[in-house]
Design an enzyme around this catalytic site. Structure first.
Site, PDB file in Angstrom:
ATOM      1  N   MET A 153      36.862  26.468  -6.895  1.00 56.57           N
ATOM      2  CA  MET A 153      37.828  27.206  -7.720  1.00 56.57           C
ATOM      3  C   MET A 153      37.185  28.305  -8.574  1.00 56.57           C
ATOM      4  SD  MET A 153      40.462  25.751  -6.600  1.00 56.57           S
ATOM      5  CE  MET A 153      41.822  26.212  -7.658  1.00 56.57           C
ATOM      6  N   GLU A 202      44.352  20.669   7.690  1.00 52.22           N
ATOM      7  CA  GLU A 202      43.108  21.243   7.155  1.00 52.22           C
ATOM      8  C   GLU A 202      41.900  20.472   7.666  1.00 52.22           C
ATOM      9  OE1 GLU A 202      43.027  22.091   2.924  1.00 52.22           O
ATOM     10  OE2 GLU A 202      45.207  22.083   2.842  1.00 52.22           O
ATOM     11  N   ASP A 225      41.663  35.070  -0.655  1.00 50.88           N
ATOM     12  CA  ASP A 225      42.577  34.578   0.390  1.00 50.88           C
ATOM     13  C   ASP A 225      42.930  35.670   1.405  1.00 50.88           C
ATOM     14  OD1 ASP A 225      42.526  32.088  -0.812  1.00 50.88           O
ATOM     15  OD2 ASP A 225      44.254  32.499  -2.065  1.00 50.88           O
ATOM     16  N   HIS A 245      42.422  27.759   3.304  1.00 55.04           N
ATOM     17  CA  HIS A 245      43.528  28.024   2.386  1.00 55.04           C
ATOM     18  C   HIS A 245      44.759  27.258   2.882  1.00 55.04           C
ATOM     19  CE1 HIS A 245      45.931  30.119  -0.541  1.00 55.04           C
ATOM     20  NE2 HIS A 245      46.817  30.380   0.411  1.00 55.04           N
ATOM     21  N   ASN A 261      38.233  17.995   2.218  1.00 54.42           N
ATOM     22  CA  ASN A 261      37.797  18.861   3.325  1.00 54.42           C
ATOM     23  C   ASN A 261      36.290  18.739   3.538  1.00 54.42           C
ATOM     24  OD1 ASN A 261      39.968  20.594   4.630  1.00 54.42           O
ATOM     25  ND2 ASN A 261      40.506  20.722   2.455  1.00 54.42           N
TER      26      ASN A 261
HETATM   27  C1  GRF Z   1      42.677  22.217  -0.172  1.00 56.15           C
HETATM   28  O1  GRF Z   1      44.067  22.197  -0.086  1.00 56.15           O
HETATM   29  C2  GRF Z   1      42.152  23.557   0.263  1.00 56.15           C
HETATM   30  O2  GRF Z   1      42.906  24.138   1.259  1.00 56.15           O
HETATM   31  C3  GRF Z   1      42.233  24.363  -1.007  1.00 56.15           C
HETATM   32  O3  GRF Z   1      41.916  23.465  -2.028  1.00 56.15           O
HETATM   33  C4  GRF Z   1      42.206  22.139  -1.621  1.00 56.15           C
HETATM   34  C5  GRF Z   1      40.959  21.347  -1.760  1.00 56.15           C
HETATM   35  O4  GRF Z   1      41.140  19.992  -1.444  1.00 56.15           O
HETATM   36  N1  GRF Z   1      41.403  25.524  -0.914  1.00 56.15           N
HETATM   37  P1  GRF Z   1      39.898  19.065  -1.172  1.00 56.15           P
HETATM   38  O5  GRF Z   1      39.012  19.159  -2.414  1.00 56.15           O
HETATM   39  O6  GRF Z   1      39.204  19.565   0.048  1.00 56.15           O
HETATM   40  O7  GRF Z   1      40.447  17.689  -1.004  1.00 56.15           O
END
Ligand code: GRF
Length: 217
Positions: free
Chosen positions: A93, A177, A148, A112, A16
């Site tokens: 995280m 996303e 969330d 999310h 992302n």
């Molecule tokens: C994504 O699925 C996002 O929605 C969630 O964690 C994942 C992260 O993926 N919060 P990335 O690190 O952006 O590839």
């Protein structure tokens, strides 16, 4: 208008984050990715950011132990030092303290991988399949102290297929996303999103003219 300075917070692969970096390459994009901050020193996304010439910072949460407030203060200092105006959580995280969230109220976005308020938390694709959901997707929202939750800026949906596995469904949602996160950040950076009674208005309307739900086959 000067482009808004954005920090992307990651803990992992950063796909992302990469989508946001890519979108911000356009000269008319209203935000620039000024910083990528990770709590994990070897997060894959850090390499991607460095290769794109973006400043990176690592704040390891472990030395802070249980002191989440101190960890959040350290992050805030780095964000301020980089003159950050908007924060995008992208697979970050760590739980954030209400104090930190308050400092970035309506200036911090999260993505999310589910259609909130359904399937908060982890393993969203697995749980959507187990629940027999017919439609699944992703949500970009402003961050509030509750995890969330928070005013929804944009959602994108996919149809669940009979033969879907966690992996196939997750891959289609991930594509969504990568579309809705840059689109949401654009709206916020342009100052077109207003929170009224806990809901986002876009250009003063509950749903933008272009539609806030992006259906993907
Ligand atoms: C994504 O699925 C996002 O929605 C969630 O964690 C994942 C992260 O993926 N919060 P990335 O690190 O952006 O590839």
């Amino acid at each position: 208008m000067p482009r808004k300075r954005v920090a992307v917070l990651i803990s992992g692969r950063g796909s992302n984050m990469a989508a946001l970096i890519e979108a911000a390459k356009a000269s008319d994009y209203p935000a620039e990715i000024a910083l990528v901050l990770s709590n994990i020193a070897d997060a894959g996304g850090l390499d991607t950011a460095r290769k794109a010439g973006i400043q990176t910072a690592i704040i390891d949460h472990k030395p802070f132990g249980k002191d989440r407030a101190a960890f959040d203060r350290a992050m805030h200092e780095v964000l301020i030092a980089h003159r950050i105006e908007l924060v995008c959580l992208a697979g970050f995280m760590r739980l954030l303290t209400p104090e930190f969230v308050a400092l970035w109220k309506e200036r911090m976005l999260n993505i999310h991988p589910a259609l909130l308020p359904a399937f908060k938390g982890l393993d969203t694709h697995k749980r959507a399949l187990e629940a027999g959901a017919k439609v699944h997707g992703a949500t970009v929202h402003f961050v509030v102290p509750e995890m969330d939750a928070g005013p929804i800026i944009m959602q994108g949906a996919v149809v669940v297929r009979p033969d879907d596995t966690e992996a196939t469904l997750g891959a289609r949602v991930l594509k969504v996303e990568h579309t809705i996160y840059p689109a949401s950040l654009k709206l916020v950076a342009e100052g077109r999103v207003q929170v009224v009674d806990g809901r986002c208005l876009i250009d003063g309307k509950p749903v933008p003219d272009a539609g806030a739900l992006i259906p993907v086959a």
